[in-house]
Design an enzyme around this catalytic site. Structure first.
Site, PDB file in Angstrom:
ATOM      1  N   HIS A   7      59.998  32.095  23.855  1.00  0.00           N
ATOM      2  CA  HIS A   7      58.667  31.245  23.771  1.00  0.00           C
ATOM      3  C   HIS A   7      58.763  31.001  21.950  1.00  0.00           C
ATOM      4  CE1 HIS A   7      54.978  29.296  24.111  1.00  0.00           C
ATOM      5  NE2 HIS A   7      54.991  29.700  25.498  1.00  0.00           N
ATOM      6  N   CYS A  13      54.344  29.702  33.184  1.00  0.00           N
ATOM      7  CA  CYS A  13      54.111  31.039  33.145  1.00  0.00           C
ATOM      8  C   CYS A  13      53.343  31.813  34.010  1.00  0.00           C
ATOM      9  CB  CYS A  13      54.011  31.469  31.525  1.00  0.00           C
ATOM     10  SG  CYS A  13      53.260  30.336  30.528  1.00  0.00           S
ATOM     11  N   HIS A  29      48.355  36.482  29.949  1.00  0.00           N
ATOM     12  CA  HIS A  29      48.042  35.153  30.152  1.00  0.00           C
ATOM     13  C   HIS A  29      47.431  35.079  31.699  1.00  0.00           C
ATOM     14  CE1 HIS A  29      49.968  30.700  30.175  1.00  0.00           C
ATOM     15  NE2 HIS A  29      48.325  30.880  29.879  1.00  0.00           N
ATOM     16  N   ASP A  83      60.283  31.796  28.819  1.00  0.00           N
ATOM     17  CA  ASP A  83      60.785  30.415  28.726  1.00  0.00           C
ATOM     18  C   ASP A  83      62.232  30.480  28.446  1.00  0.00           C
ATOM     19  OD1 ASP A  83      58.128  29.624  28.817  1.00  0.00           O
ATOM     20  OD2 ASP A  83      58.104  28.663  26.898  1.00  0.00           O
ATOM     21  N   LYS A 142      61.090  23.504  31.781  1.00  0.00           N
ATOM     22  CA  LYS A 142      59.639  23.955  32.234  1.00  0.00           C
ATOM     23  C   LYS A 142      58.610  22.980  32.699  1.00  0.00           C
ATOM     24  CE  LYS A 142      56.247  26.773  29.854  1.00  0.00           C
ATOM     25  NZ  LYS A 142      55.765  27.458  28.661  1.00  0.00           N
ATOM     26  N   LYS A 176      52.729  39.955  26.817  1.00  0.00           N
ATOM     27  CA  LYS A 176      51.840  38.696  27.243  1.00  0.00           C
ATOM     28  C   LYS A 176      51.374  39.009  28.319  1.00  0.00           C
ATOM     29  CE  LYS A 176      52.598  33.897  28.175  1.00  0.00           C
ATOM     30  NZ  LYS A 176      53.553  32.728  28.274  1.00  0.00           N
TER      31      LYS A 176
END
Length: 552
Positions: A236, A83, A147, A46, A389, A145
Site C-alpha cells: 500500500h 480493504c 482498519h 493492495d 481497487k 493493519k
C-alpha cells in the site's frame, strides 16, 4: 449446539476452575490439542493479482513462490474491492454488509450511517474467527493493519487477539513518523495499549513480521496451537523503504508499462494461470501509450514502479524470515499458511500536499514522501483484468491466494475453483475443529456464509461452490452477482451506464464483451439473485459515492 455467548460463559467458568487449581486437567487438555494445526494468515495490502512470480510477475518473490511450489494457488479467488470490507469478511466469514463494513467508514453515505451493518467497525453481531479460536484454546496474535474500528472497544485486543502490534486506521507511513495521509498522527497499539511512539528505524513489513515471530516464540513451549494474523501494510502507498532497498529495481521498468504488462500476461499463460485464449482489458483511455510520454514523464513513471516492486520484494523477504523461523523452530510442518491480498491494486491517485514532499525524485521512497504509481501500473499489477481497487470488476476483486502447509496435499497445484474471502474463516474453523456458534435469541450472531476449502486443500478437484451457488457484492453503489462462470455487473457513471452487464468469465475474464442483450434470461436470473442478496444482507445503496457521478 451452544451459542456464541454460552461459549463465552463456559470459557469464564473454565478459567475459574483453572484458578482453583485444576492444573492437571488443564495440562491434559493442552496435550489433547497438540495435533490441531497452527494457522498463519498473511494478508498483503493492495497487491495485484499478477505481481508475484508464481502468478506471472517479474518481481522477485522467492519465498511466496516457494509456498506456491508446495501448496495450492487459487486462480479464481475473490475479495471485496477495498480493504476494510474485505477484512471484515476475512475475520467474520459473513458478508461485510452484516459485519459492520457495508461501506468503508471513510465513505459512509448519509443514508447508510447508523444503520445495522454500517457501523463502520467490526460489529458485535459477528463471531470473529480470532474470538472463536481463542475460546477454543488457541493463542491468538496479530500484527499489522486493522482498519475495522478506531475506538478502544473495537481494537484487536477487544476482538479476540491476545497479543498485537497494530496500525488501527487504514493506512499511513510505513516508517517511524506515524503520519497519516493528511499528516495527522496515526493510532498504533501494542497488546491493547496505545503506543506513544514507534521504535526508531521502524518499518511496517519488518516490525509486524518480527512481532509475530516474537509472539510465537514466547509462547511456543506452552502446548497450545497459535492463530497468527499478519496483516501487512505493504505494498500500500506511500512506497517507502529502507535505504538499501530503494534502488533494487533501478532501470528495470525503463521499457514502460505497456511492455511489462504484455510480458506478465504471456508468463501467466505459460504458468497456466491464464488460458492461452484469454481476453485482455485494453489500456484505459486516460492512460497514454508509453511511447507518447516525454522522457521526464517516463523517468518519473518508471521510478514509481521501481519503488512499488521493491516494496513487494521487501514484503516477501520478511515473510521469508517468518517462514524460516517456523522451519528452524520445528513448527512449519504443523502450520497451515494462507497468503492473499485484500483487494486489487491501487490505481487511484490522491493529490498529496503538506507535510508530504514529493518535489525531488531523488528523495522518493524516503520518510516524508508519498509515492503512488497510478492507473497505468495498476493495470500491470492486475494483469489482463478490468480496472483495479475500488471497482467490482475482476481487476478490483480477483486476488492471489496461496495455501500451503499442514492440511494441504501435494504441491505446485493450481485450482481454478471459484472461492471467496468468506471461505477463509470457514476453512480455518473446519481444520481447527472449531464449531461456529448458533444464533442466540438474546444476541443473534450473523451466519457463517463461507464454505470450507478443505476438500480442495486435501487434493480434491471438485469445487466447494456448486452449480446452484451464487455470490454477491456491493460497494460504493456498484454491484455484482456471480454464479458459475456468469457474472452480472453494474457500474455507475462515469465508469458505466448504470445498466446490468453480463460476462462469461470462462471465455472473457477481462470483461470485454457484454452479453446482457444476447442472454436476457441469464441476465434476469442473476438480477433476481441480486434482489435476494440485497435483502439477505441488508444492503443500503448509497445516495452519494466516491466513484459515481452525482445524478441530476
Amino acid at each position: 449446539m451452544p451459542t456464541f455467548h454460552t461459549r463465552l460463559a463456559l470459557q469464564a467458568v473454565a478459567s475459574c476452575l483453572l484458578a482453583l487449581g485444576l492444573a492437571l486437567a488443564a495440562a491434559g487438555a493442552a496435550h489433547a490439542q497438540d495435533k490441531r494445526p497452527n494457522i498463519l494468515l498473511i494478508v498483503a495490502d493492495d497487491a495485484g493479482y499478477a505481481d508475484l512470480g508464481s502468478f506471472g510477475g517479474e518481481i522477485q518473490t522467492p519465498n511466496l513462490d516457494a509456498l506456491a511450489a508446495t501448496g495450492v494457488r487459487f486462480t479464481q479467488f475473490t475479495a471485496s474491492a477495498t480493504c476494510s470490507p474485505s477484512r471484515s469478511m476475512l475475520l467474520s466469514g459473513t458478508d461485510n454488509h452484516l459485519a459492520g463494513l457495508g461501506n468503508m467508514a471513510e465513505f459512509m453515505a448519509p443514508n447508510q450511517t447508523g444503520n445495522p451493518g454500517y457501523e463502520g467497525y467490526l460489529n458485535e453481531r459477528v463471531a470473529p474467527v480470532s474470538e472463536l479460536l481463542a475460546e477454543a484454546g488457541y493463542d491468538t496474535f496479530m500484527a499489522g493493519k486493522w482498519h475495522m474500528g478506531e475506538e478502544p472497544d473495537q481494537w484487536p485486543a477487544a476482538r479476540g487477539f491476545q497479543r498485537d502490534l497494530t496500525l488501527i486506521p487504514g493506512g499511513g507511513s510505513h516508517l517511524d513518523d506515524m503520519w497519516g495521509a493528511e499528516g495527522q498522527r496515526q493510532t498504533y497499539t501494542y497488546n491493547g495499549e496505545q503506543l506513544k511512539a514507534l521504535r526508531p528505524g521502524f518499518h511496517s513489513s519488518v516490525d509486524y513480521t518480527q512481532g509475530i515471530i516474537a509472539n510465537i516464540d514466547e509462547h511456543r513451549d506452552e502446548g497450545r496451537p497459535f492463530f497468527a494474523y499478519l496483516a501487512l501494510q505493504a505494498p500500500h502507498d506511500p512506497f517507502q523503504l529502507p535505504p538499501d532497498w530503494r534502488d533494487r529495481y533501478r532501470g528495470r521498468y525503463d521499457q514502460g508499462y505497456d511492455a511489462v504488462r504484455a510480458a506478465r500476461i504471456e508468463r501467466m499463460k505459460q504458468l497456466g494461470i491464464l488460458d492461452p485464449e484469454a481476453t485482455v482489458f485494453p489500456r484505459l483511455p486516460n492512460v497514454p501509450a508509453w511511447d507518447d510520454l516525454s522522457e521526464e514523464q517516463k523517468r518519473e513513471s518508471a521510478r514509481r514502479m521501481e519503488l512499488y516492486a521493491a516494496m513487494v520484494e521487501h514484503m516477501d523477504s520478511n515473510i521469508g524470515k517468518l517462514i524460516g523461523y517456523l522451519k528452524t523452530s520445528g513448527l512449519y510442518d504443523d502450520t497451515l499458511i494462507f497468503f492473499m491480498s485484500d483487494n486489487g491494486p491501487e490505481g487511484n491517485v490522491m493529490n498529496m500536499g503538506p507535510p508530504w514532499d514529493n518535489t525531488r525524485i531523488e528523495t522518493w521512497g524516503e520518510k516524508g514522501t508519498f509515492i503512488q504509481y497510478g492507473p497505468a501500473w495498476a493495470q500491470v499489477s492486475a494483469g489482463p483484468f478490468r480496472m483495479f481497487k475500488g471497482f467490482l470488476t475482476e481487476g478490483g476483486i480477483r486476488v492471489p491466494l496461496i495455501v500451503a502447509g499442514n492440511g494441504v496435499a501435494g504441491g505446485a497445484r493450481t485450482s481454478d475453483a471459484f472461492a471467496h474471502v468468506k471461505d477463509i474463516p470457514a476453512t480455518i474453523l473446519d481444520l481447527a475443529g472449531v464449531s461456529y456458534p448458533d444464533t442466540s435469541d438474546q444476541a443473534p450472531v450473523a451466519p457463517l456464509q463461507g464454505k470450507s476449502l478443505a476438500p480442495i486443500l486435501g487434493g480434491g478437484s471438485e469445487p466447494v461452490h456448486d452449480a446452484a451457488d451464487w455470490t454477491g457484492w456491493e460497494l460504493f453503489g456498484n454491484r455484482a452477482i456471480r454464479k458459475g462462470d456468469w457474472k452480472l455487473l453494474q457500474l455507475c457513471a462515469p465508469f458505466g451506464s448504470g445498466d446490468w452487464q453480463l460476462y462469461d468469465l470462462r471465455a472473457d475474464p477481462a470483461e470485454t464483451r457484454d452479453l446482457a442483450s444476447q442472454h436476457p434470461k441469464i441476465r434476469d436470473e442473476l438480477a433476481g439473485y441480486w434482489d435476494d442478496y440485497s435483502r439477505q444482507n441488508n444492503v443500503i445503496m448509497p445516495i452519494v459515492s466516491p466513484l459515481c457521478r452525482p445524478q441530476n
